[in-house]
Scaffold this active site. Structure first.
Site, PDB file in Angstrom:
ATOM      1  N   PHE A 160      18.796  33.069  -6.043  1.00 42.89           N
ATOM      2  CA  PHE A 160      19.911  33.989  -6.284  1.00 42.89           C
ATOM      3  C   PHE A 160      21.176  33.158  -6.431  1.00 42.89           C
ATOM      4  O   PHE A 160      21.617  32.516  -5.487  1.00 42.89           O
ATOM      5  CB  PHE A 160      20.086  35.015  -5.156  1.00 42.89           C
ATOM      6  CG  PHE A 160      21.127  36.038  -5.509  1.00 42.89           C
ATOM      7  CD1 PHE A 160      20.775  37.185  -6.220  1.00 42.89           C
ATOM      8  CD2 PHE A 160      22.462  35.842  -5.178  1.00 42.89           C
ATOM      9  CE1 PHE A 160      21.745  38.118  -6.601  1.00 42.89           C
ATOM     10  CE2 PHE A 160      23.430  36.766  -5.559  1.00 42.89           C
ATOM     11  CZ  PHE A 160      23.079  37.904  -6.264  1.00 42.89           C
ATOM     12  N   ASP A 245      23.400  24.722  -4.672  1.00 42.44           N
ATOM     13  CA  ASP A 245      24.164  25.954  -4.471  1.00 42.44           C
ATOM     14  C   ASP A 245      24.217  26.209  -2.967  1.00 42.44           C
ATOM     15  O   ASP A 245      23.269  26.727  -2.375  1.00 42.44           O
ATOM     16  CB  ASP A 245      23.496  27.113  -5.216  1.00 42.44           C
ATOM     17  CG  ASP A 245      24.251  28.429  -5.008  1.00 42.44           C
ATOM     18  OD1 ASP A 245      25.084  28.496  -4.088  1.00 42.44           O
ATOM     19  OD2 ASP A 245      23.994  29.387  -5.763  1.00 42.44           O
ATOM     20  N   LYS A 274      31.941  31.985  -0.167  1.00 44.64           N
ATOM     21  CA  LYS A 274      31.747  32.848   0.997  1.00 44.64           C
ATOM     22  C   LYS A 274      32.606  32.460   2.217  1.00 44.64           C
ATOM     23  O   LYS A 274      33.736  32.906   2.335  1.00 44.64           O
ATOM     24  CB  LYS A 274      30.263  32.889   1.372  1.00 44.64           C
ATOM     25  CG  LYS A 274      29.413  33.565   0.276  1.00 44.64           C
ATOM     26  CD  LYS A 274      28.048  33.902   0.793  1.00 44.64           C
ATOM     27  CE  LYS A 274      27.093  34.357  -0.281  1.00 44.64           C
ATOM     28  NZ  LYS A 274      27.147  35.763  -0.594  1.00 44.64           N
TER      29      LYS A 274
HETATM   30  C1  LIG Z   1      23.386  31.198  -2.937  1.00 46.32           C
HETATM   31  C2  LIG Z   1      24.309  32.126  -3.663  1.00 46.32           C
HETATM   32  N1  LIG Z   1      24.834  31.738  -4.838  1.00 46.32           N
HETATM   33  C3  LIG Z   1      25.673  32.528  -5.525  1.00 46.32           C
HETATM   34  C4  LIG Z   1      26.018  33.782  -5.057  1.00 46.32           C
HETATM   35  C5  LIG Z   1      26.948  34.649  -5.858  1.00 46.32           C
HETATM   36  O1  LIG Z   1      28.162  34.781  -5.215  1.00 46.32           O
HETATM   37  P1  LIG Z   1      29.164  35.976  -5.610  1.00 46.32           P
HETATM   38  O2  LIG Z   1      28.533  37.250  -5.168  1.00 46.32           O
HETATM   39  O3  LIG Z   1      30.428  35.641  -4.883  1.00 46.32           O
HETATM   40  O4  LIG Z   1      29.339  35.907  -7.090  1.00 46.32           O
HETATM   41  C6  LIG Z   1      25.503  34.208  -3.834  1.00 46.32           C
HETATM   42  C7  LIG Z   1      25.840  35.548  -3.312  1.00 46.32           C
HETATM   43  O5  LIG Z   1      25.209  36.119  -2.468  1.00 46.32           O
HETATM   44  C8  LIG Z   1      24.627  33.370  -3.125  1.00 46.32           C
HETATM   45  O6  LIG Z   1      24.096  33.731  -1.952  1.00 46.32           O
END
Ligand SMILES: Cc1ncc(COP(=O)(O)O)c(C=O)c1O
Length: 468
Positions: A160, A245, A274
């Site tokens: 994700f 990520d 986050k």
């Molecule tokens: C590992 C990871 N990458 C990217 C994202 C995307 O972040 P955003 O919702 O701020 O676009 C998330 C969101 O939960 C995430 O957990």
């Protein structure tokens, strides 16, 4: 103008009064003007309790009942809600007349936050800021393509990375993608933890980057001991950039500043978001090697190729600076490691005692309890009945009673998942841990009683699923 608008206007900018005034009708308003299905879903599972206040790891509903928040806004509230240090930093900015968003001028606070982030990740040299996790992912994909001159992006099953188009193109979960194709071309999916498949994807030397969450958020899938380090070495061998990520795992969540540190891997690009917000102001950061940055921003007329209007706004930068200070001053990363170990020990003991628990996995304060189809006949029949309605429905028999009976907010770790996930604020106390352990044990014990309240709830949910 409606009658309610007239009254609201009497509140001027007293937003907390406006918030309080709409206690009775906000769900109806939200339903009418925004996402009706979300309101219906929350009502069905009994989560519509009218949260009115948040402090540290706790939420309070309209009756003042206290809830322990093990969801943390999907990982945003690592330092807790409404942290006084972040509030003070933000008030400091608000009460100033600092220049903001100069655009034709560089941000002083961005320079300071960039330096402080890089001090913690010394093998990287440059930082670009953005406004959300997804935007950081988009930036990383662009820089990978731009610096290597290759198109391909390798990503993992169950990954994700967000839901904007680039991020969605490397999302490993069909339920998010369905109906939105076609996607960005040349994105190749490989199984997580599979080095042979990864090498197969890389060996043609057409891949710009391999992007991976060190621990996958969907499922809380933990890498094998050698996976990340070998993946980084493979990437280097084939001229592919290794992107971690760390939007969810970074900033102490797993008991290290970055989760990759557990496995000694050094990515070419690291994504953070986050927790960096301090729970207040959206922000993300893309940390990368100088060579990657310089290949893309290689001339003066390319100085603005990666701009985003709000990216370096003073409030976001101040929240980031103050959050790093709080992580240090409250020793939250060490706390995440030790509290996580304590919870993992308690949950692992439950795995030994309870037939329905298949596995407990995670690191620091990113933990999942994974459930599986049981052996004994009565339980297995009950399981099959509700799982026939929808795969993964069993997990709700854990999360719903945790919420309604034990006032603990948690989540299922992904679509169709049998894992229940906990992402507590990093500062949870001893007594919070006891609260969690007792509640989780009681709910799992109840799920082993057939017939029982848990399975009655299961039948109700299953019939709802079938009806809708
Ligand atoms: C590992 C990871 N990458 C990217 C994202 C995307 O972040 P955003 O919702 O701020 O676009 C998330 C969101 O939960 C995430 O957990």
């Amino acid at each position: 103008m409606s009658a309610s608008d007239t009254v609201d206007n009497n509140f001027g900018h007293d937003i907390t009064a406006l918030f309080a005034r709409h206690d009775k009708d906000y769900q109806e308003l939200y339903s009418r003007h925004s996402n009706e299905q979300l309101v219906r879903m929350l009502k069905m599972i009994g989560y519509d309790v009218g949260f009115s206040r948040g402090e540290g790891p706790y939420l309070y509903d309209r009756d003042g009942v206290r809830y322990l928040d093990l969801l943390s806004g999907f990982g945003v509230f690592a330092i807790g809600r409404n942290h006084p240090a972040i509030r003070a930093a933000l008030n400091n900015v608000l009460n100033s007349s600092l220049p903001n968003l100069l655009q034709m001028g560089v941000s002083r606070l961005a320079a300071i936050l960039a330096e402080r982030l890089l001090q913690r990740v010394p093998y990287l040299d440059k930082v670009l800021f953005a406004n959300s996790g997804g935007e950081a992912v988009e930036t990383a994909m662009k820089f990978a393509r731009g610096s290597t001159g290759r198109a391909g992006i390798v990503y993992c099953e169950h990954a994700f990375h967000g839901v904007s188009y680039g991020a969605l193109s490397i999302n490993g979960d069909e339920s998010f993608r369905s109906g939105f194709g076609p996607f960005v071309p040349d994105c190749i999916r490989v199984p997580f933890n599979d080095l042979a498949e990864l090498e197969q994807a890389l060996r043609h030397r057409t891949m710009a980057a391999f992007i991976v969450e060190p621990i996958q958020g969907k499922g809380v899938n933990v890498p094998a001991a050698d996976y990340l380090k070998t993946a980084a070495a493979l990437c280097r061998r084939y001229g592919t950039l290794f992107i971690a990520d760390e939007i969810q795992t970074g900033l102490g969540r797993t008991g290290r500043f970055l989760a990759v540190e557990h496995w000694g891997a050094e990515p070419d690009i690291v994504l953070l978001s986050k927790a960096l917000s301090g729970g207040y102001v959206p922000v993300s950061a893309v940390l990368m090697r100088k060579a990657v940055f310089d290949k893309v921003v290689d001339r003066m007329d390319r100085a603005l190729v990666a701009v985003s209007t709000f990216a370096e706004n003073n409030l976001a930068m101040a929240a980031g600076i103050a959050t790093l200070d709080v992580l240090d001053s409250e020793r939250l990363i060490e706390k995440a490691a030790s509290t996580g170990e304590r919870l993992m020990r308690a949950f692992s003991d439950m795995a030994r005692r309870y037939e329905l628990v298949r596995e407990v996995r995670g690191k620091g304060l990113m933990i999942a309890i994974d459930f599986a189809r049981p052996q004994s006949l009565g339980l297995r029949t009950a399981w099959d009945l509700i799982e026939a309605a929808r795969e993964g429905l069993f997990s709700q028999l854990i999360t719903i009673p945790l919420f309604s009976e034990h006032k603990i907010l948690s989540q299922v770790a992904g679509t169709d998942s049998h894992a229940v996930k906990f992402l507590p604020p990093l500062a949870i106390s001893e007594s919070d841990c006891e609260w969690i352990i007792k509640a989780v044990d009681a709910v799992i014990a109840a799920s082993h009683r057939v017939p029982g309240a848990a399975w009655s709830l299961g039948r109700k949910l299953a019939s709802n699923v079938v009806r809708t």
